[in-house]
Design a protein around this motif. Sequence first.
Motif, PDB file in Angstrom:
ATOM      1  N   ILE A   1     -11.401 -36.704  11.692  1.00 34.51           N
ATOM      2  CA  ILE A   1     -11.519 -38.164  11.625  1.00 34.51           C
ATOM      3  C   ILE A   1     -12.917 -38.583  11.171  1.00 34.51           C
ATOM      4  N   SER A   2     -13.931 -37.844  11.589  1.00 32.68           N
ATOM      5  CA  SER A   2     -15.295 -38.206  11.178  1.00 32.68           C
ATOM      6  C   SER A   2     -15.526 -38.044   9.685  1.00 32.68           C
ATOM      7  N   ASN A   3     -14.709 -37.235   9.037  1.00 34.89           N
ATOM      8  CA  ASN A   3     -14.859 -37.009   7.601  1.00 34.89           C
ATOM      9  C   ASN A   3     -13.969 -37.915   6.756  1.00 34.89           C
ATOM     10  N   LEU A   4     -13.239 -38.829   7.382  1.00 31.10           N
ATOM     11  CA  LEU A   4     -12.397 -39.745   6.622  1.00 31.10           C
ATOM     12  C   LEU A   4     -13.228 -40.816   5.931  1.00 31.10           C
ATOM     13  N   LYS A   5     -12.607 -41.507   5.018  1.00 32.01           N
ATOM     14  CA  LYS A   5     -13.267 -42.617   4.348  1.00 32.01           C
ATOM     15  C   LYS A   5     -13.436 -43.790   5.292  1.00 32.01           C
ATOM     16  N   GLU A   6     -14.397 -44.633   5.004  1.00 32.28           N
ATOM     17  CA  GLU A   6     -14.668 -45.773   5.871  1.00 32.28           C
ATOM     18  C   GLU A   6     -13.481 -46.724   5.935  1.00 32.28           C
ATOM     19  N   SER A   7     -12.768 -46.870   4.851  1.00 31.70           N
ATOM     20  CA  SER A   7     -11.593 -47.755   4.861  1.00 31.70           C
ATOM     21  C   SER A   7     -10.484 -47.216   5.757  1.00 31.70           C
ATOM     22  N   ASP A   8     -10.334 -45.896   5.783  1.00 29.54           N
ATOM     23  CA  ASP A   8      -9.317 -45.293   6.656  1.00 29.54           C
ATOM     24  C   ASP A   8      -9.745 -45.317   8.117  1.00 29.54           C
ATOM     25  N   LYS A   9     -11.041 -45.211   8.372  1.00 31.02           N
ATOM     26  CA  LYS A   9     -11.521 -45.222   9.752  1.00 31.02           C
ATOM     27  C   LYS A   9     -11.229 -46.542  10.449  1.00 31.02           C
ATOM     28  N   LEU A  10     -11.250 -47.656   9.704  1.00 28.80           N
ATOM     29  CA  LEU A  10     -11.009 -48.964  10.321  1.00 28.80           C
ATOM     30  C   LEU A  10      -9.627 -49.032  10.951  1.00 28.80           C
ATOM     31  N   ASN A  11      -8.664 -48.354  10.393  1.00 33.42           N
ATOM     32  CA  ASN A  11      -7.297 -48.379  10.929  1.00 33.42           C
ATOM     33  C   ASN A  11      -7.052 -47.279  11.963  1.00 33.42           C
ATOM     34  N   ILE A  12      -7.747 -46.144  11.815  1.00 33.90           N
ATOM     35  CA  ILE A  12      -7.465 -44.993  12.677  1.00 33.90           C
ATOM     36  C   ILE A  12      -8.335 -44.969  13.926  1.00 33.90           C
ATOM     37  N   LEU A  13      -9.590 -45.425  13.829  1.00 31.19           N
ATOM     38  CA  LEU A  13     -10.515 -45.316  14.968  1.00 31.19           C
ATOM     39  C   LEU A  13     -10.025 -46.050  16.216  1.00 31.19           C
ATOM     40  N   PRO A  14      -9.464 -47.270  16.141  1.00 27.05           N
ATOM     41  CA  PRO A  14      -8.970 -47.900  17.378  1.00 27.05           C
ATOM     42  C   PRO A  14      -7.912 -47.068  18.089  1.00 27.05           C
ATOM     43  N   ILE A  15      -6.999 -46.482  17.300  1.00 30.59           N
ATOM     44  CA  ILE A  15      -5.969 -45.624  17.905  1.00 30.59           C
ATOM     45  C   ILE A  15      -6.591 -44.357  18.476  1.00 30.59           C
ATOM     46  N   TYR A  16      -7.558 -43.810  17.732  1.00 28.47           N
ATOM     47  CA  TYR A  16      -8.231 -42.577  18.170  1.00 28.47           C
ATOM     48  C   TYR A  16      -8.944 -42.786  19.505  1.00 28.47           C
ATOM     49  N   TYR A  17      -9.728 -43.878  19.636  1.00 28.07           N
ATOM     50  CA  TYR A  17     -10.460 -44.129  20.878  1.00 28.07           C
ATOM     51  C   TYR A  17      -9.524 -44.469  22.027  1.00 28.07           C
ATOM     52  N   LYS A  18      -8.425 -45.133  21.723  1.00 24.97           N
ATOM     53  CA  LYS A  18      -7.468 -45.452  22.783  1.00 24.97           C
ATOM     54  C   LYS A  18      -6.835 -44.179  23.345  1.00 24.97           C
ATOM     55  N   ILE A  19      -6.525 -43.243  22.433  1.00 26.99           N
ATOM     56  CA  ILE A  19      -5.928 -41.979  22.891  1.00 26.99           C
ATOM     57  C   ILE A  19      -6.936 -41.157  23.680  1.00 26.99           C
ATOM     58  N   TYR A  20      -8.171 -41.037  23.177  1.00 24.21           N
ATOM     59  CA  TYR A  20      -9.168 -40.177  23.808  1.00 24.21           C
ATOM     60  C   TYR A  20      -9.757 -40.783  25.082  1.00 24.21           C
ATOM     61  N   ASN A  21      -9.928 -42.106  25.121  1.00 23.01           N
ATOM     62  CA  ASN A  21     -10.611 -42.739  26.251  1.00 23.01           C
ATOM     63  C   ASN A  21      -9.675 -43.286  27.308  1.00 23.01           C
ATOM     64  N   LYS A  22      -8.387 -43.482  26.980  1.00 24.45           N
ATOM     65  CA  LYS A  22      -7.468 -44.071  27.955  1.00 24.45           C
ATOM     66  C   LYS A  22      -6.251 -43.181  28.212  1.00 24.45           C
ATOM     67  N   ILE A  23      -5.530 -42.853  27.153  1.00 24.60           N
ATOM     68  CA  ILE A  23      -4.254 -42.163  27.337  1.00 24.60           C
ATOM     69  C   ILE A  23      -4.466 -40.744  27.870  1.00 24.60           C
ATOM     70  N   ILE A  24      -5.354 -39.984  27.221  1.00 22.85           N
ATOM     71  CA  ILE A  24      -5.579 -38.601  27.663  1.00 22.85           C
ATOM     72  C   ILE A  24      -6.149 -38.523  29.084  1.00 22.85           C
ATOM     73  N   PRO A  25      -7.207 -39.316  29.461  1.00 20.48           N
ATOM     74  CA  PRO A  25      -7.691 -39.254  30.855  1.00 20.48           C
ATOM     75  C   PRO A  25      -6.646 -39.658  31.883  1.00 20.48           C
ATOM     76  N   GLN A  26      -5.850 -40.717  31.595  1.00 21.61           N
ATOM     77  CA  GLN A  26      -4.828 -41.135  32.546  1.00 21.61           C
ATOM     78  C   GLN A  26      -3.724 -40.099  32.676  1.00 21.61           C
ATOM     79  N   ALA A  27      -3.348 -39.514  31.537  1.00 21.82           N
ATOM     80  CA  ALA A  27      -2.326 -38.468  31.584  1.00 21.82           C
ATOM     81  C   ALA A  27      -2.823 -37.242  32.338  1.00 21.82           C
ATOM     82  N   PHE A  28      -4.084 -36.885  32.114  1.00 21.25           N
ATOM     83  CA  PHE A  28      -4.647 -35.727  32.812  1.00 21.25           C
ATOM     84  C   PHE A  28      -4.728 -35.980  34.317  1.00 21.25           C
ATOM     85  N   GLU A  29      -5.097 -37.207  34.708  1.00 23.48           N
ATOM     86  CA  GLU A  29      -5.167 -37.530  36.133  1.00 23.48           C
ATOM     87  C   GLU A  29      -3.795 -37.477  36.781  1.00 23.48           C
TER      88      GLU A  29
END
Length: 420
Positions: A200-228
């Motif tokens: 994801i860090s190597n994607l284009k800036e235009s692609d990051k605008l659409n993918i980063l919100p989903i990426y942070y939601k998965i890493y910061n919310k979904i994965i920690p809650q699922a792990f708990e």
Amino acid sequence: MLYFFKILLLLINIDQETILKWFGVESPTSKTILTNNVTLSNIEVQTGSPISFETLRLIVEGLWERVQDGLTLADIENLLFFILFLRFIILAIRYNLKTSVYITCIGLFAGYLWYRHLIDLISMYRSILIKLPYLHKLGIDAVQLRSMSRQMVLTDLKLGDNVHWYNPGQLIYYAFTKSIIKTDSETGLRYYIDPVSMIISNLKESDKLNILPIYYKIYNKIIPQAFEAVSKFWAQLSGIAAYAVITRIGKRYCPYLVRWHWTFLLIIGFIEQILVYFVYRVSYFQAAVLIPQTQVSSNFVDQTLILQVNALNGLIAFIISIHLGLIFFGLFHAIWGQYFYFPFLVENTELHIGPRPKNSIYSGGNTAWQDEKNKNIQRFFPKFWYGWFGSGKTNNLKILQPFQRFIANILKYLRKQFRR
């Protein structure tokens, strides 16, 4: 042959000083010299003292001095690993290196089950152990372990700190987490260096605008809650699930010694709950009823209340000492790859897993009660002792034999009365 032993002992010079350092006992060949307010320690007067009966005497004296003011988990672990190492050397000489590794690992796994159970018990008894004279250090260790586990759950500041060898799942989790998270020492920001984050860090800036919100939601919310959620679910069912997978589904690959001790631990767990909650109720009765009554009036103290408090203190100390003593008894049997007999519980254990296979050197020590069963020896009253490490025959405790005969005569008399 000499090269074999050098490889076996990992080129460690096993002498008196090495053995004493293992147990943390000061060697008599070392001195502490004070010269001009400067301490020079560990100056060897003579090096390479051979192992002898003097070494055993020094170990016993040193350990006795250390445990006089209380026993700690570190002392127990040192003793257990020394027994494992000693057993490994004996088995390597008796059989070969490969067989010794297998048998030692089997004993280590069986002892690990008892050691985990011991830690669970001292965690439940922690508030009471602190008040007992000789076991207060175990209570302190239990409180520290509980506070560390809570701190690691609530805060994720120091990944991997205070992770012990008896928590392999936690060890793997923190090793994986430490490997994919990198913290910038200057800014304090954390970066993920796993394959997905790097892509994801190597994607284009235009692609990051659409993918980063989903990426942070998965890493910061979904994965920690699922792990708990999975962690809480696993904490409730991990013991039974692991037992079913290893000893039932994988029965063919699980050694009999591990299956025997694991099943025995599950069976005694139902009885132990009665003891634990009984101690809780007695302790609560002391703290909530008896002790407040003794503090109502400072001018007059009812001696009967003081007597009741002291009697309950003695009862609590007696129950906990017997309980932990039996766990230590099973723990050291498991480490040595041995079995022990306890009426009713052993029979129920072996109803689940069957008799010990006699044709395998990996099945552990002796089970004299099974030998009697195979010979169709009928007993009206069960024996309480089958010799040291279940060896049976002439190793029975003679002290218990009169007691067994006395109880057997009483039961025979009662049986005759009911037959009339």
